[in-house]
Design an enzyme around this catalytic site. Structure first.
Site, PDB file in Angstrom:
ATOM      1  CD  GLU A  72      -1.270  -2.337   2.154  1.00 27.04           C
ATOM      2  OE1 GLU A  72      -2.045  -2.981   2.878  1.00 27.04           O
ATOM      3  OE2 GLU A  72      -0.038  -2.566   2.088  1.00 27.04           O
ATOM      4  CB  CYS A  98      -0.232  -4.590   8.688  1.00 31.04           C
ATOM      5  SG  CYS A  98       0.796  -3.169   8.293  1.00 31.04           S
ATOM      6  CB  CYS A 107      -0.672  -0.896   5.628  1.00 28.26           C
ATOM      7  SG  CYS A 107       0.969  -1.435   5.118  1.00 28.26           S
ATOM      8  CB  ALA A 195      31.843 -38.813  -2.185  1.00 30.24           C
ATOM      9  CB  ALA A 196      31.048 -43.798  -1.066  1.00 29.84           C
ATOM     10  CD  GLU A 305      23.091 -23.441   4.774  1.00 27.54           C
ATOM     11  OE1 GLU A 305      24.145 -24.080   4.959  1.00 27.54           O
ATOM     12  OE2 GLU A 305      23.056 -22.312   4.277  1.00 27.54           O
ATOM     13  N   PRO A 308      20.662 -34.346   5.751  1.00 29.67           N
ATOM     14  CG  PRO A 308      21.601 -35.711   4.125  1.00 29.67           C
ATOM     15  CD  PRO A 308      21.971 -34.880   5.311  1.00 29.67           C
ATOM     16  CG  LEU A 310      17.004 -30.735  10.633  1.00 21.97           C
ATOM     17  CD1 LEU A 310      16.135 -31.109  11.826  1.00 21.97           C
ATOM     18  CD2 LEU A 310      18.021 -29.658  11.019  1.00 21.97           C
ATOM     19  CB  ALA A 313      12.797 -35.031  10.383  1.00 19.38           C
TER      20      ALA A 313
END
Length: 384
Positions: A72, A98, A107, A195-196, A305, A308, A310, A313
């Site tokens: 606005e 708001c 606003c 990687a592995a 970040e 895997p 976290l 989940a």
């Protein structure tokens, strides 16, 4: 009945009334176009359009993110720059103006002070602090209505649904009293983050990493799981291309039951200045952590970040609102997958996402894009 809305009733549907409603609908469309220009994040995407008392479009505006004018105010600023008179104008906006004055002015009060004559908004603001701007407008004598009340039923429902969909995940996070959650995954073409042998520095290039640090600089907090904290010893800071700390740093969060390595950077920071101390949650109750972060630490936008487990989940619990994918043009064939343990046993249980088209771009040799979880169950639109 005013020209603003309601269904047509026989002789009341005059050519002038139909033209007025057509202009209102076009104003709603312009507000929606503006809202789509806003960034995804902890603030809703909001657009506004100003119409003269006779229905001509005066100006449009949109919210560009935290610490910038709301839609606005942006539209009013554009009108002022053009030397246009907004007294008695109609403000059409995709979210209820708001009531709260915080980082930016209220606003609702800004519209009152500007002499706006009518306000039409698509969806009520569900945020406890910002809600009820419509009451301020009405108390000032301004005709204030929902789009669904100001336009013919079918038109109002369609426009309202489109406005609600723009901020579907923001509405969900607000209803659940938790931060808006962005998850970032930097992976290979075949979906691995390491990687592995566990090595993962670096899968993506410098340009993609720079964009990741830029994201860190605008969120309120950044979280990793204890496994990632122990394996990578991350600093979880926002830095520039030269490794210098940015002026604004996210609060660091570690979630999981395992302890930190005593000599890790995060463990040492626990004894530093209070504002820079990591928040350690020895739990797997992610939803509880999110609620605490918002209620006790003012976190409105959280970046997850890694790792895997976290992220997986959070995805399983439908707590990820915005997924950033950094895709490197390389393959590993084996290693640590970017997600695991989603509990999906058949194709019909898959988690579907919609890619945000305007987010697709190349960053160096890497592909970056956003993906938004598709709706898992139907949610209300009018009023949210």
């Amino acid at each position: 009945m005013s020209d603003a809305g309601g269904e047509d009733h026989g002789h009341e549907s005059t050519p002038s009334r139909r033209r007025a409603r057509k202009r209102l609908r076009e104003g709603c469309e312009r507000a929606l176009e503006q809202a789509r220009r806003g960034p995804l994040g902890a603030n809703p995407r909001v657009g506004a359009a100003l119409l003269s008392p006779s229905g001509e479009l005066l100006a449009t505006g949109f919210h560009r993110g935290a610490r910038t004018p709301h839609a606005e105010a942006d539209a009013l600023a554009v009108a002022r720059e053009r030397g246009l008179d907004v007294h008695g104008a109609t403000c059409i906006v995709t979210l209820e103006p708001c009531a709260h004055a915080g980082r930016t002015p209220s606003c609702a009060r800004t519209l009152v002070d500007a002499g706006i004559g009518r306000v039409l908004y698509a969806v009520r603001d569900p945020h406890d602090v910002a809600a009820n701007g419509s009451a301020i407008l009405r108390s000032a004598g301004i005709d204030t209505r929902l789009w669904s009340d100001a336009l013919p039923a079918s038109v109002g429902r369609d426009l309202t649904a489109r406005a609600a969909e723009l901020n579907r995940r923001w509405f969900q996070a607000t209803r659940e009293s938790r931060p808006f959650v962005t998850a970032k995954i930097a992976q290979t073409l075949d979906g691995y983050v390491a990687a592995a042998d566990g090595t993962n520095a670096w899968i993506t290039g410098e340009d993609a990493r720079a964009e990741g640090h830029a994201l860190r600089s605008v969120v309120d907090a950044i979280a990793v799981g204890t496994a990632t904290a122990r394996a990578d010893d991350p600093a979880l800071t926002a830095r520039d291309a030269h490794g210098r700390l940015g002026a604004r740093q996210p609060r660091r969060v570690v979630i999981g039951e395992s302890p930190l390595e005593p000599h890790s950077r995060l463990a040492k920071a626990v004894h530093g200045p209070e504002h820079a101390r990591p928040l350690l949650y020895r739990t797997r109750d992610i939803r509880g952590v999110l609620e605490d972060l918002r209620a006790d630490h003012g976190v409105e936008h959280l970046l997850i970040e890694g790792g895997p487990r976290l992220i997986s989940a959070a995805l399983s619990l439908d707590l990820v609102d915005d997924l950033w994918i950094h895709q490197a043009p390389t393959m590993l064939g084996a290693g640590t997958p970017s997600v695991a343990g989603l509990g999906i046993e058949t194709l019909s249980e898959r988690l579907d996402f919609d890619i945000v088209p305007e987010s697709l771009h190349m960053s160096g040799s890497d592909l970056l894009f956003h993906a938004i979880p598709r709706t898992r169950q139907q949610t209300p639109t009018k009023g949210e």
